[in-house]
Scaffold this active site. Structure first.
Site, short mmCIF file in Angstrom:
data_model
loop_
_atom_site.label_atom_id
_atom_site.label_comp_id
_atom_site.label_asym_id
_atom_site.label_seq_id
_atom_site.Cartn_x
_atom_site.Cartn_y
_atom_site.Cartn_z
N GLY A 26 39.37 39.67 34.44
CA GLY A 26 40.30 40.74 34.04
C GLY A 26 40.71 41.61 35.21
O GLY A 26 40.17 41.51 36.31
N ASP B 200 41.85 31.83 37.91
CA ASP B 200 42.42 33.16 37.64
C ASP B 200 43.47 33.53 38.67
O ASP B 200 44.16 34.55 38.51
CB ASP B 200 41.33 34.23 37.58
CG ASP B 200 40.49 34.26 38.85
OD1 ASP B 200 39.94 33.21 39.23
OD2 ASP B 200 40.38 35.33 39.47
N ARG C 181 53.21 45.78 42.81
CA ARG C 181 53.51 44.35 42.81
C ARG C 181 54.44 44.00 41.66
O ARG C 181 54.29 44.52 40.57
CB ARG C 181 52.19 43.57 42.67
CG ARG C 181 52.36 42.08 42.64
CD ARG C 181 51.07 41.38 43.02
NE ARG C 181 50.10 41.33 41.93
CZ ARG C 181 48.90 40.78 42.05
NH1 ARG C 181 48.51 40.23 43.19
NH2 ARG C 181 48.06 40.77 41.04
N ARG D 196 47.88 34.01 33.83
CA ARG D 196 47.22 33.02 34.67
C ARG D 196 46.63 31.91 33.83
O ARG D 196 46.47 32.07 32.62
CB ARG D 196 46.05 33.70 35.42
CG ARG D 196 46.42 34.98 36.11
CD ARG D 196 45.35 36.06 35.98
NE ARG D 196 45.88 37.36 36.41
CZ ARG D 196 45.81 37.82 37.65
NH1 ARG D 196 45.17 37.13 38.56
NH2 ARG D 196 46.35 38.96 37.97
N ASP E 153 34.92 49.09 42.67
CA ASP E 153 35.40 50.47 42.60
C ASP E 153 36.85 50.58 42.11
O ASP E 153 37.38 51.68 41.99
CB ASP E 153 35.26 51.15 43.97
CG ASP E 153 36.06 50.43 45.05
OD1 ASP E 153 36.75 49.44 44.74
OD2 ASP E 153 35.98 50.86 46.22
N GLY F 20 40.41 44.24 37.35
CA GLY F 20 39.37 45.19 37.70
C GLY F 20 39.84 46.26 38.68
O GLY F 20 39.17 47.26 38.90
N LYS G 105 48.17 47.69 42.14
CA LYS G 105 46.94 47.04 42.57
C LYS G 105 46.18 48.00 43.48
O LYS G 105 46.71 48.41 44.52
CB LYS G 105 47.27 45.73 43.30
CG LYS G 105 46.08 44.84 43.56
CD LYS G 105 46.51 43.48 44.07
CE LYS G 105 45.32 42.65 44.49
NZ LYS G 105 45.74 41.35 45.06
P1 AMP Z 1 40.26 38.21 43.20
O1 AMP Z 1 39.26 37.52 44.05
O2 AMP Z 1 41.10 39.20 43.95
O3 AMP Z 1 41.08 37.29 42.40
O4 AMP Z 1 39.42 39.08 42.17
C1 AMP Z 1 38.53 38.50 41.29
C2 AMP Z 1 38.06 39.51 40.27
O5 AMP Z 1 37.38 40.59 40.90
C3 AMP Z 1 39.18 40.14 39.44
O6 AMP Z 1 38.68 40.34 38.14
C4 AMP Z 1 39.38 41.44 40.15
O7 AMP Z 1 39.97 42.42 39.31
C5 AMP Z 1 37.98 41.82 40.55
N1 AMP Z 1 37.95 42.74 41.69
C6 AMP Z 1 38.24 42.45 42.98
N2 AMP Z 1 38.12 43.53 43.76
C7 AMP Z 1 37.75 44.55 42.95
C8 AMP Z 1 37.46 45.94 43.16
N3 AMP Z 1 37.54 46.51 44.38
N4 AMP Z 1 37.11 46.66 42.09
C9 AMP Z 1 37.03 46.11 40.86
N5 AMP Z 1 37.27 44.83 40.60
C10 AMP Z 1 37.64 44.05 41.64
MG MG Z 2 42.75 37.42 41.46
#
Ligand code: AMP
Ligand code: MG
Length: 474
Positions: free
Chosen positions: A88, A246, A174, A181, A123, A90, A111
């Site tokens: 989801g 994802d 964005r 996805r 965070d 995050g 983002k």
């Molecule tokens: P990504 O690798 O960017 O596709 O992120 C994978 C998952 O980690 C997704 O659910 C993101 O929302 C979550 N995520 C990545 N960075 C953060 C962050 N700094 N805080 C909270 N969730 C994160």
């Molecule tokens: Mg991602």
């Protein structure tokens, strides 16, 4: 000045279990990094209004734009092949959707806007590095003509983000055809929520593939879109780096510019991502991984496809069309890269022979192909003679072509977002200097044009400049 965007939020009208309603968390001091004027205009938005303090405050999360309905979208996914039932948004919020003058609907997403129910231990924030990186690379991708999410704006938060050290916080605005996805489908499939799968399928058919009549049509369309997209990546030496399910869109747009990179020297096994220990997402593996991801997508659609055995058979046949579509598109693109507008039987072998020599000769991918135009390719090979012997066959073949140079000029960019240039732009941005960032964007907006005042941006990195590792965008 108040800015009004004509929001029409179709995803937020789906049932509650598709997302969590969530406001952005306010920040200390919003500041503007950039508004993408050309994109704003194309979307029917006023770039000046988007650069005004009211808009900057909204992008940083301090206010909510009129008509926006911020949500964090639910999704799941396979990360490096391992199943994660809930990921989801995050660190992102979908503000809503707007229909552009051309009739196309697009998402506006923040983002780096703070924690959400999907943040787990994160965070919810982004530092300026990944924001700058995604802005540059996604816009370069668009200028290269490939489907991608876009960067509409970037702002700073005036707050530190803690990674290994304190870094300036930022938010990327964005734009995407949608943020749906493969992992969005997986989220509901894993919960055996067939009703949600049906609603989601109808939603994406209406939105992205209006000619599709059935879930099988949808699978066909997504398979074709992804096959063409990945062939496009390959033709520019692009390595996505984190092709988790994802991070694969249903629309066929490139998404999630984390540890991605355009390679310098050609190497089919090339990996940049610091977390891709086994090379799962290496350059040459990308088509295979796309098929693996599409198989996950297909399995989500099976409950909507009637009798199980027949459904499996039809879905398998659909995915099995990937190689054919991919190879045709790959060949079309690489033919153009060596100046061939017509088709002959030996063309694939001729291209493969060149790539083999490029790998052996540590030839720079972009400079070698662009160098074919002005007779400078040989200089890219550790052994120029290896190129010259190939070039004899190539010249014989191109004698049967009308306009080799202009074919190559349109297929071989002079400028790509090289890692060392991105890194320099990030390092400057951390100190508050956005000039290298703006200059890079300006050059990359016209990748196929010779830009005499930007000759140094065509250069490969020197030994000291080489960036061997890229990191996830957190
Ligand atoms: P990504 O690798 O960017 O596709 O992120 C994978 C998952 O980690 C997704 O659910 C993101 O929302 C979550 N995520 C990545 N960075 C953060 C962050 N700094 N805080 C909270 N969730 C994160
Ligand atoms: Mg991602």
């Amino acid at each position: 000045m108040t800015i009004t965007l004509p929001f029409d939020n179709s995803y937020a009208r789906l049932p509650d279990r598709f997302y969590a309603r969530q406001r952005a968390v306010p920040v200390r001091e919003p500041g503007l990094i950039a508004v993408n004027d050309a994109l704003a205009r194309a979307l029917g938005l006023d770039p000046d209004a988007l650069a005004a303090p009211e808009a900057v405050a909204a992008f940083a999360g301090n206010t909510t734009l009129e008509g926006a309905e911020p949500i964090a979208q639910a999704y799941a996914g396979h990360q490096f092949g391992g199943w994660v039932p809930q990921l989801g948004d995050g660190r992102a919020l979908l503000l809503g959707e707007v229909v552009a003058p051309d009739g196309k609907r697009f998402d506006i997403q923040l983002k780096g806007s703070g924690p959400t129910p999907f943040s787990r231990r994160g965070d919810g924030r982004a530092w300026i590095g990944p924001v700058i990186r995604e802005y540059i690379v996604s816009e370069a991708m668009a200028a290269l003509g490939l489907p991608t999410t876009r960067a509409l704006a970037a702002v700073t938060t005036g707050e530190p983000v803690w990674r290994e050290t304190a870094l300036p916080g930022a938010v990327l605005v964005r734009v995407a055809a949608s943020h749906i996805r493969v992992g969005t489908f997986q989220y509901f499939a894993a919960r055996q929520d067939t009703e949600a799968l049906r609603l989601l399928t109808d939603h994406v058919i209406t939105r992205h593939y209006p000619n599709a009549r059935t879930p099988l049509d949808l699978l066909d369309a997504v398979t074709a879109a992804q096959a063409r997209l990945i062939a496009g990546w390959m033709s520019f030496g692009f390595i996505h780096g984190v092709m988790n399910t994802d991070n694969m869109t249903i629309s066929g747009e490139t998404i999630d510019y984390g540890p991605c990179a355009f390679m310098d020297d050609y190497d089919p096994l090339k990996v940049f991502s610091s977390i891709d220990q086994f090379g799962r997402y290496a350059y040459g593996n990308q088509p295979r991984i796309a098929v693996w991801n599409l198989a996950q997508f297909a399995s989500c659609l099976l409950p909507l496809m009637g009798e199980e055995e027949a459904a499996i058979e039809a879905a398998t046949a659909s995915i099995n069309r990937f190689p054919e579509i991919y190879e045709a598109e790959w060949l079309r693109r690489f033919r153009a890269k060596i100046g061939l507008a017509t088709e002959e039987d030996g063309d694939a072998d001729l291209i493969e022979a060149m790539l083999t020599r490029m790998a052996e000769g540590h030839a720079d991918f972009t400079r070698t192909f662009r160098g074919l135009i002005d007779g400078k390719a040989a200089a890219e090979f550790s052994d120029p003679a290896a190129f010259e012997s190939w070039a004899e066959d190539w010249k014989a073949r191109t004698e049967r072509e009308a306009d080799v140079r202009s074919t190559m000029r349109a297929a071989n960019p002079a400028y790509i977002p090289r890692n060392h240039r991105i890194e320099a732009a990030i390092n400057a941005a951390v100190t508050g200097d956005y000039d290298p960032f703006h200059r890079l964007n300006t050059i990359l907006a016209r990748p196929f044009d010779d830009q005499p005042d930007a000759a140094d941006y065509r250069a490969a990195p020197t030994e000291e400049e080489i960036v061997a590792r890229t990191f996830c965008g957190t």
